[in-house]
Design a protein around this motif. Structure first.
Motif, PDB file in Angstrom:
ATOM      1  N   TYR A 195      -2.733   6.205  -6.933  1.00 41.61           N
ATOM      2  CA  TYR A 195      -1.802   6.470  -5.844  1.00 41.61           C
ATOM      3  C   TYR A 195      -2.543   7.116  -4.676  1.00 41.61           C
ATOM      4  O   TYR A 195      -3.635   7.663  -4.843  1.00 41.61           O
ATOM      5  CB  TYR A 195      -0.663   7.386  -6.311  1.00 41.61           C
ATOM      6  CG  TYR A 195      -1.114   8.777  -6.713  1.00 41.61           C
ATOM      7  CD1 TYR A 195      -1.111   9.827  -5.791  1.00 41.61           C
ATOM      8  CD2 TYR A 195      -1.552   9.040  -8.012  1.00 41.61           C
ATOM      9  CE1 TYR A 195      -1.535  11.096  -6.149  1.00 41.61           C
ATOM     10  CE2 TYR A 195      -1.975  10.303  -8.386  1.00 41.61           C
ATOM     11  CZ  TYR A 195      -1.960  11.332  -7.452  1.00 41.61           C
ATOM     12  OH  TYR A 195      -2.390  12.589  -7.812  1.00 41.61           O
ATOM     13  N   LYS A 196      -1.927   7.019  -3.507  1.00 39.21           N
ATOM     14  CA  LYS A 196      -2.497   7.589  -2.289  1.00 39.21           C
ATOM     15  C   LYS A 196      -1.397   8.359  -1.577  1.00 39.21           C
ATOM     16  O   LYS A 196      -0.255   7.900  -1.514  1.00 39.21           O
ATOM     17  CB  LYS A 196      -3.032   6.464  -1.403  1.00 39.21           C
ATOM     18  CG  LYS A 196      -3.893   6.906  -0.228  1.00 39.21           C
ATOM     19  CD  LYS A 196      -4.375   5.673   0.540  1.00 39.21           C
ATOM     20  CE  LYS A 196      -5.396   6.020   1.617  1.00 39.21           C
ATOM     21  NZ  LYS A 196      -6.711   6.373   1.047  1.00 39.21           N
ATOM     22  N   GLU A 197      -1.745   9.526  -1.070  1.00 40.90           N
ATOM     23  CA  GLU A 197      -0.774  10.333  -0.335  1.00 40.90           C
ATOM     24  C   GLU A 197      -1.183  10.439   1.132  1.00 40.90           C
ATOM     25  O   GLU A 197      -2.361  10.607   1.451  1.00 40.90           O
ATOM     26  CB  GLU A 197      -0.661  11.730  -0.951  1.00 40.90           C
ATOM     27  CG  GLU A 197      -0.096  11.702  -2.362  1.00 40.90           C
ATOM     28  CD  GLU A 197      -0.042  13.060  -3.032  1.00 40.90           C
ATOM     29  OE1 GLU A 197       0.768  13.219  -3.976  1.00 40.90           O
ATOM     30  OE2 GLU A 197      -0.815  13.959  -2.637  1.00 40.90           O
ATOM     31  N   GLY A 214       0.060   5.008   2.214  1.00 38.35           N
ATOM     32  CA  GLY A 214       0.378   5.660   0.952  1.00 38.35           C
ATOM     33  C   GLY A 214       1.700   6.397   1.058  1.00 38.35           C
ATOM     34  O   GLY A 214       2.466   6.217   2.017  1.00 38.35           O
ATOM     35  N   SER A 258       0.825  -1.211   0.000  1.00 34.37           N
ATOM     36  CA  SER A 258       0.000   0.000   0.000  1.00 34.37           C
ATOM     37  C   SER A 258       0.856   1.258   0.000  1.00 34.37           C
ATOM     38  O   SER A 258       0.330   2.372  -0.044  1.00 34.37           O
ATOM     39  CB  SER A 258      -0.930   0.016   1.219  1.00 34.37           C
ATOM     40  OG  SER A 258      -0.182   0.156   2.413  1.00 34.37           O
ATOM     41  N   SER A 261       2.831  -0.124  -4.100  1.00 37.88           N
ATOM     42  CA  SER A 261       1.561   0.024  -4.810  1.00 37.88           C
ATOM     43  C   SER A 261       1.784   0.158  -6.311  1.00 37.88           C
ATOM     44  O   SER A 261       1.027  -0.398  -7.117  1.00 37.88           O
ATOM     45  CB  SER A 261       0.792   1.238  -4.282  1.00 37.88           C
ATOM     46  OG  SER A 261       1.512   2.439  -4.483  1.00 37.88           O
TER      47      SER A 261
END
Length: 340
Positions: free
Chosen positions: A304-306, A329, A155, A160
């Motif tokens: 994507y994750k921040e 993330g 993750s 990811s």
């Protein structure tokens, strides 16, 4: 004259870093000289490799000196310029460290194209983490359609991207992550075929069930118990790109694993390929990476994750959390507003 802030290394950690290993300092924001620019930090990237820079032992890069600004890449705005190549308001990437302002002579300064995506992505999916995933998987792992690719930290910023690129190439992607929420995200949002919680006491059995045909590519960024679960499942001629070993960054002494001999035997008999790499090894591939990854992000093939904390003062706590998997993330610190 306005005041800037920086976080310096106050002491070398023994084991896990602690708050007293960092020190927040104020300094007078400098004026750029001939050919120089003044940079105002907007985004700061926090990455596991920074733990290695806090130690004095030999590595691929020099350690941060005691009293030196902590190492890190940032996205910054040109606040003042005496350099004809950079105008006030330009957005750039620079390894300026954990500080609100920095002076640069322009060397190593890379302009960020906001058309490719939010400027924060230039130190995330469209920056070093994304390129680590892209080059490590494609140039070393070389996944083929139908093969099984496993990646830990699934993750996170690198993991990811690895799994999603594997899917684009027609491979089966199995992730390993910490906790149900992260595993659900990896499967339901990122499209992995399966994800195993590394906290599960039956990790090895669960991973074996998720990889009935064995593992052809293991993208290594964790080590420890995760690697021990993966290793018996590696197929003949499996490839193992090694970009990190976060489970070992706080080790106080290096001890060979008790199964080192069996690992060497399997490496021989299965003809396994292990290759460590630093993303700069593949600098010539940056154009290919940016072309492909920006297109995949635009097309929704790579998501994507921040994970953002606010203010430079939050960096030490966020970094210590990163090493324990607290982030969900890409770990970023918002140091200042997008525009002054």
């Amino acid at each position: 004259m306005s005041q800037g802030k920086r976080i310096v290394l106050a002491a070398r950690p023994v084991g896990e870093p602690k708050p007293s290993d960092f020190r927040l300092e104020e300094f007078a924001v400098p004026t750029p000289g001939p050919g120089e620019v003044l940079l105002r930090t907007i985004w700061l990237s926090l990455d596991p490799y920074m733990r290695g820079r806090m130690s004095e032992g030999p590595s691929y890069a020099a350690p941060v000196p005691i009293g030196g600004v902590m190492e890190g890449e940032a996205v910054s705005e040109v606040a003042a310029s005496n350099n004809p190549d950079f105008a006030v308001g330009d957005i750039v990437r620079i390894r300026s460290g954990w500080q609100t302002h920095a002076i640069s002579n322009g060397k190593g300064l890379i302009k960020v194209d906001p058309k490719l995506g939010p400027i924060s992505t230039s130190i995330g999916v469209l920056g070093m983490p994304g390129m680590t995933a892209y080059t490590g998987l494609l140039d070393i792992g070389k996944p083929q359609a139908g093969e099984t690719v496993v990646v830990a930290g699934a993750s996170g910023a690198v993991g990811s991207a690895v799994g999603q690129i594997a899917k684009i190439k027609g491979a089966r992607a199995v992730g390993i992550a910490g906790g149900k929420d992260k595993c659900d995200y990896v499967v339901k949002e990122l499209g992995f075929d399966a994800c195993i919680d590394h906290r599960n006491p039956d990790l090895a059995a669960k991973l074996k069930d998720a990889c009935p045909k064995g593992i052809d590519v293991y993208f290594e960024n964790v080590g420890g118990a995760v690697f021990e679960a993966v290793f018996p499942l590696l197929n003949p001629f499996a490839r193992v790109p090694v970009c990190g070993l976060i489970a070992h960054y706080n080790d106080t002494e290096a001890k060979p694993p008790k199964w080192a001999a069996s690992m060497m035997r399997a490496t021989l008999t299965k003809r396994l390929t292990f290759r460590g790499f630093i993303v700069s090894d593949f600098a010539s591939r940056h154009g290919d990476f940016l072309r492909d990854m920006s297109a995949w992000v635009r097309e929704g093939k790579v998501k994507y994750k921040e994970f953002v904390t606010e203010g430079l003062e939050s960096a030490p706590g966020a970094f210590m959390g990163l090493l324990k998997g607290a982030n969900f993330g890409k770990q970023l610190v918002r140091v200042g507003p997008d525009k002054a």
